[in-house]
Design a protein around this motif. Sequence first.
Motif, PDB file in Angstrom:
ATOM      1  N   CYS A  32       0.691  -1.048  -0.205  1.00 42.04           N
ATOM      2  CA  CYS A  32       0.079  -0.083  -0.501  1.00 42.04           C
ATOM      3  C   CYS A  32       0.854   1.637   0.007  1.00 42.04           C
ATOM      4  O   CYS A  32       1.779   1.304   0.894  1.00 42.04           O
ATOM      5  CB  CYS A  32      -1.174   0.358   1.520  1.00 42.04           C
ATOM      6  N   ASN A  34       2.827   4.846   1.354  1.00 37.76           N
ATOM      7  CA  ASN A  34       1.849   5.680   1.928  1.00 37.76           C
ATOM      8  C   ASN A  34       2.378   6.913   2.514  1.00 37.76           C
ATOM      9  O   ASN A  34       2.073   6.987   1.092  1.00 37.76           O
ATOM     10  CB  ASN A  34       4.156   5.184   3.179  1.00 37.76           C
ATOM     11  N   ILE A  38       2.740   8.613  -1.115  1.00 47.15           N
ATOM     12  CA  ILE A  38       0.812   9.796  -2.093  1.00 47.15           C
ATOM     13  C   ILE A  38       1.887  10.929  -1.934  1.00 47.15           C
ATOM     14  O   ILE A  38       0.327  11.545  -2.770  1.00 47.15           O
ATOM     15  CB  ILE A  38      -0.308   9.722  -0.872  1.00 47.15           C
ATOM     16  N   LYS A 173      -7.544   5.576  -6.870  1.00 42.88           N
ATOM     17  CA  LYS A 173      -7.657   4.734  -5.708  1.00 42.88           C
ATOM     18  C   LYS A 173      -8.467   3.889  -6.072  1.00 42.88           C
ATOM     19  O   LYS A 173      -9.644   3.561  -6.034  1.00 42.88           O
ATOM     20  CB  LYS A 173      -7.023   5.797  -4.606  1.00 42.88           C
ATOM     21  N   GLY A 204      -4.371   1.120  -1.722  1.00 40.78           N
ATOM     22  CA  GLY A 204      -4.914   1.159  -0.552  1.00 40.78           C
ATOM     23  C   GLY A 204      -6.003   0.674  -0.146  1.00 40.78           C
ATOM     24  O   GLY A 204      -6.727   0.382  -1.321  1.00 40.78           O
ATOM     25  N   THR A 208      -5.967   4.646   3.690  1.00 40.77           N
ATOM     26  CA  THR A 208      -5.629   5.124   1.400  1.00 40.77           C
ATOM     27  C   THR A 208      -6.262   6.498   0.912  1.00 40.77           C
ATOM     28  O   THR A 208      -5.822   7.329   0.718  1.00 40.77           O
ATOM     29  CB  THR A 208      -4.731   4.088   1.209  1.00 40.77           C
TER      30      THR A 208
END
Length: 508
Positions: A32, A34, A38, A173, A204, A208
């Motif tokens: 995922c 972090n 991001i 996402k 994520g 996330t």
Amino acid sequence: MAIFSISHSNDGRKQLSLKSPVDLSHIGTYDCANKDEISKIMTQAKVAQAKWKTSTLKDRVELMHKVADVVIDQQNQIMEVVMRETGKPQQEAMSMEVFSSVDSLIFYANRAEKWLSDKKIKMHGPMRFIKKTFITYKPRGVVVVITPWNGPFILSINPVIQALLCGNSAIIKPSEITPMSGALVEEIFALAGAPKHLVQTVIGDGETGAELIDQVPDKVSFTGSVSTGKKIASKCGEMLIPFSLELGGKDAMIVCSDADIKDAASGAVVGSCMNAGQYCCGTERIYVMEDIYDEFVAEVVSITKSLVQSNDGKGDIGPTFWDKQIEIIEDHVKDAIDKGAKVLVGGNRNPSFKGLYFEPTVLVEVSHEMKVMKDETFGPIISIMKVSSEEEALTLANQSHYGLNGNVWTKDLVKGKKIAKSIETGACSVNDMAMSYGVNEVPFGGVKESGLGVVNGKEGLLGYAHAMPIIVGKKSASAYPYTDKSLDQLRSALKIFWGNKLVRKIFG
Ligand code: NAD
């Protein structure tokens, strides 16, 4: 047994581990993103957008045609990834994911120049003699596209197409249940030669997604559940980020006495069971006039019994895509039976398969006291209720906090349209299952708790742009000082323009 689980690696990174809903085998482990990653992705998206916004509409349209070619070329690979994560039948992977994506790419590519070019606005009243106005469509910036698992490729690519045509960059996402089906969109755009970082993916879970919004994008396009939609609305509201919400539904179907019973029964089964019922516009409540009820139910039972549920992608119905959903389906069916519903077909998990298969199920003698008629079930459940009048059907159809889609069945098309207009819902079909998401010409969006704003159509596309009016004149129309003379001039203009009905008609 959970289809996805989150764990932490030795260095503290969140990891997503996925199992197949078809046979529960392990299909992948993914890192995922972090917070730092991001933030870096957001910076890259801003840089890419600063360049992309200077591209011509012609360049953007050309990219969409190239992407369409890549999707056609890569159709089998796309279907394979989507089927691996969802187990949906190949027919649905083709129709819902591949075909509809190319349809959307071509539809918007062919209209973007007309819809997004500067528009001259004809002015009314006295201002028309001294000013000229036009509207220019400016990109918003970076668009974050947050998507669910039921249509993981189409629901990711469709907002991206519209965002990019308006000159934005996009960050997807995808759902934690179907991360690779969403990530495919980035890959497809890269293969088509899109500029670097114009389309990126953040893998994520919900946390996330929330972290991504904390980076203050310029628009959030969200598709998913009502509860997450409310969280996103509140976060975006706090930061004044424009957003659109495409949320859940509990669509009603009304079958009138004069309906073509065979056709309506077939529509009921496909509307309830397509994508194993995991369709936001799935038919979840069916109201049938009492004089045709028995015949309609017999037909529905016969069609449902003929459906093939299989784990090889070749049948009519595949699995539920994740364990939490099949638990909801089981809970709704049990609750209905406990409160007096009768099961005419199915009613259980399918014991022939190791994966998450729920049998296509027909329930009768259901009522609005049952979860299956109130909350979103999202499973292959056909719930049928007898009504004694069209008014009763309409009243029951409107007894829902959802309002996404619906359908009415009658040979009298005038009556069909009239009933459709009276259903409190975002869209409605007459003599077909809900199909408005696939009709790109029209805006798609729910009312009540089913959403805010629209996607698709000209209205949806323009939601990814800021319509900026520019008013041009040689001289200012207003100036100090305010004098008796300037007031008299205004009084005269009022009389000349709006004091006479003919002039009102011409200049109003
Ligand atoms: P969900 O709301 O659980 O998740 C959707 C996405 O939001 C996922 O990517 C998830 O990781 C992310 N997310 C979760 N919490 C978040 C947060 N706090 N901040 C930011 N992102 C967050 O929905 P789901 O279970 O994936 O999808 C099923 C739902 O989607 C159903 O209700 C269905 O009806 C609806 N849906 C609606 C449409 C439509 O167009 N109206 C289309 C398809 C699905």
